[in-house]
Design an enzyme around this catalytic site. Sequence first.
Site, short mmCIF file in Angstrom:
data_model
loop_
_atom_site.label_atom_id
_atom_site.label_comp_id
_atom_site.label_asym_id
_atom_site.label_seq_id
_atom_site.Cartn_x
_atom_site.Cartn_y
_atom_site.Cartn_z
N THR A 192 64.37 15.90 -25.55
CA THR A 192 65.11 14.99 -26.69
C THR A 192 65.82 15.87 -27.79
O THR A 192 67.00 15.43 -27.83
CB THR A 192 63.91 14.19 -27.38
OG1 THR A 192 63.47 12.98 -26.38
CG2 THR A 192 64.56 13.45 -28.73
N LYS A 207 60.20 22.55 -40.68
CA LYS A 207 61.11 23.14 -39.77
C LYS A 207 62.49 22.21 -39.23
O LYS A 207 63.52 22.76 -39.33
CB LYS A 207 60.34 23.30 -38.44
CG LYS A 207 59.07 24.06 -38.35
CD LYS A 207 59.25 25.58 -38.82
CE LYS A 207 58.02 26.27 -38.92
NZ LYS A 207 57.33 27.22 -38.25
N ASP A 241 61.68 5.53 -25.00
CA ASP A 241 61.21 6.58 -24.46
C ASP A 241 59.62 6.63 -24.61
O ASP A 241 59.01 7.10 -23.80
CB ASP A 241 61.69 7.72 -25.38
CG ASP A 241 61.35 9.01 -24.82
OD1 ASP A 241 61.65 9.80 -23.84
OD2 ASP A 241 60.39 9.73 -25.47
N ASP A 244 69.69 10.49 -24.47
CA ASP A 244 69.51 11.90 -24.07
C ASP A 244 69.09 12.51 -22.82
O ASP A 244 69.45 13.42 -22.72
CB ASP A 244 68.65 12.34 -25.30
CG ASP A 244 67.25 11.60 -25.21
OD1 ASP A 244 67.19 10.77 -24.57
OD2 ASP A 244 66.10 11.89 -26.01
N HIS A 252 60.00 13.80 -18.89
CA HIS A 252 61.45 14.29 -18.28
C HIS A 252 61.37 15.76 -18.99
O HIS A 252 60.57 16.46 -19.65
CB HIS A 252 62.42 13.46 -19.39
CG HIS A 252 62.17 13.31 -20.67
ND1 HIS A 252 62.49 14.21 -21.65
CD2 HIS A 252 61.36 12.39 -21.38
CE1 HIS A 252 61.84 13.93 -22.75
NE2 HIS A 252 61.15 12.71 -22.36
#
Length: 418
Positions: free
Chosen positions: A85, A124, A206, A251, A356
Site C-alpha cells: 500500500t 514517522k 483491502d 494500489d 499482496h
Amino acid sequence: MKSFLIVLACVLSQTLAVAQVDTTQRVAPNRKNSPEQQQKPYVILISADGFRYDYADKYQAKNLLALREQGVQAESMVPAFPTKTFPNHYSIVTGLYPAHHGLVNNYFYDPQRKESYSMRERSKVEDGRWYGGTPLWVLAEQQQMLSASFFWVGSEAPIQGILPTYHYQYSEVMPMEKRIQTVVDWLNLPEERRPHLITFYLPEVDHAGHRYGPDAPETKQAVQELDTHMKQLTDAVATTGLPVNFIFVSDHGMLHIDTENTLPLPAAIDTAKFMVSGGGMVVELHAKNKKAIRSTYRQLKEEATKYQVYRKKNMPRHLRYGKKDDRYGRIGDILLLSDAPKVFHFSSRKPSPGTHGYDACQVKEMHATFYAWGPAFRKGVKVPTFENVEVYPLIAKLLGLTFDHKIDGKGKLLKEVL
Ligand SMILES: [Zn+2]
C-alpha cells in the site's frame, strides 16, 4: 489497592488516547490560487485500496462499470514492487518507483538513520524526511494551485516543507456521507480558495480482501458498498457544475494465500549478524557487518525451497529494487522473496487468507485498477496495461502543471486517453 487503581487509570487513559482520533480539518493559512490557476479544471484522484483489476467485473460494480464506459479504462495497472500500500500510493503521486522515492515498504529499516519507518506510527508518517520525490499536491502548491487530501500516503507530512492546503489525519471513523460532503464543500469554496486537486482514499475493500480473501462474499459486499459510494460522490460533485475529472485507481490486487504451510525464518539467518525487516512475501536482511553477507547468502541459496534468494546487487532488473535503484540505501543486503501463494510468517497466529506484495509481473492477481472519466478524457476507450508511475504525468498534464525533475513515468498514456 491505590497503586492498582493508578495503574488501571493509566491503562484506561492510554486506551482512550488510542481510540481518540483527531477528525478536524487542517487548513494551511493564507493560501490562494493564482488567477491563472483559477482557470484550470479539477481532478479528483480516488484510490480504493486493494481493488484488484478484475473486481468491478467479477462483482458487478454497476456504477463503476457505467462510469468507466463514459471514459477510459485500462486492461489493468501494474503496481511497483513490492506490491504494498504505502510504496504504491506514493509511486502514483510521485511518478517514481519505490526505491527512487524512498518509501520502499509499509515498514522498513533505514541503516543510515538507524531507525525504522512504520505506516502505523504517527511520528514517522508525519516526518517529511522519509519521503522523496515531489508529490502532485506539492507540485500544485509550488505553482500556486491549491490542493486537498481526504487521506493519501504522504499527505500528512510536510514534504519539501509543504502540506496540502486542506488535509485530515488518517482515521476510519468518519462516515462516508461526511467525507463526500466535505469534497463538495471544497468545490463550493470561492475560486481563490477552491482546491483543484483532491485525493480521496478508501480502505474498506483491502480490509475485506485480507480478512476473508478475494473470493469471499464479504469482499463482494465491500466492493458493492464502495460502488454505491462512488455513485453518491459523483452525483454530489455533479451538483457543483464544475469541470471535474475523476481518476479511480487502486494500489495493488489481492491473492488467496497458503495459510496452512507458511515459511518460517530460515535457520541460516543469524539475527545477531543481521537486522531482519519485512515478512509476508519479502524479507530483507541488513548486515550489521558486511562480511557476513556472502556466507549467509550461500547457505540460504542451498536451503531455499518455496522462496528465492537474492543479493541486493543481483535482484532481477525489472523489479527496480536492486543496488542500482537503491537511492536511499533502504533495501536489504539479502532479500528473500516467497513464491506465490507462499508467505513468510513469524508469529503463532494464523495469517489472514488474502494478501499482496508479490511481483506483479509474475502474479496477475497483484494488478490494480485504472478508470478515468470527465471532460478531459476520451470516451469509451480501452487501453492496454501500464505501470502506475504513468499517473503522475497524466495528472500534471490535466492540471497544466509543469515539472523538470526526472520521473520514471514516460508520459506515453497522455495521447491514448486525453
Ligand atoms: Zn493490504
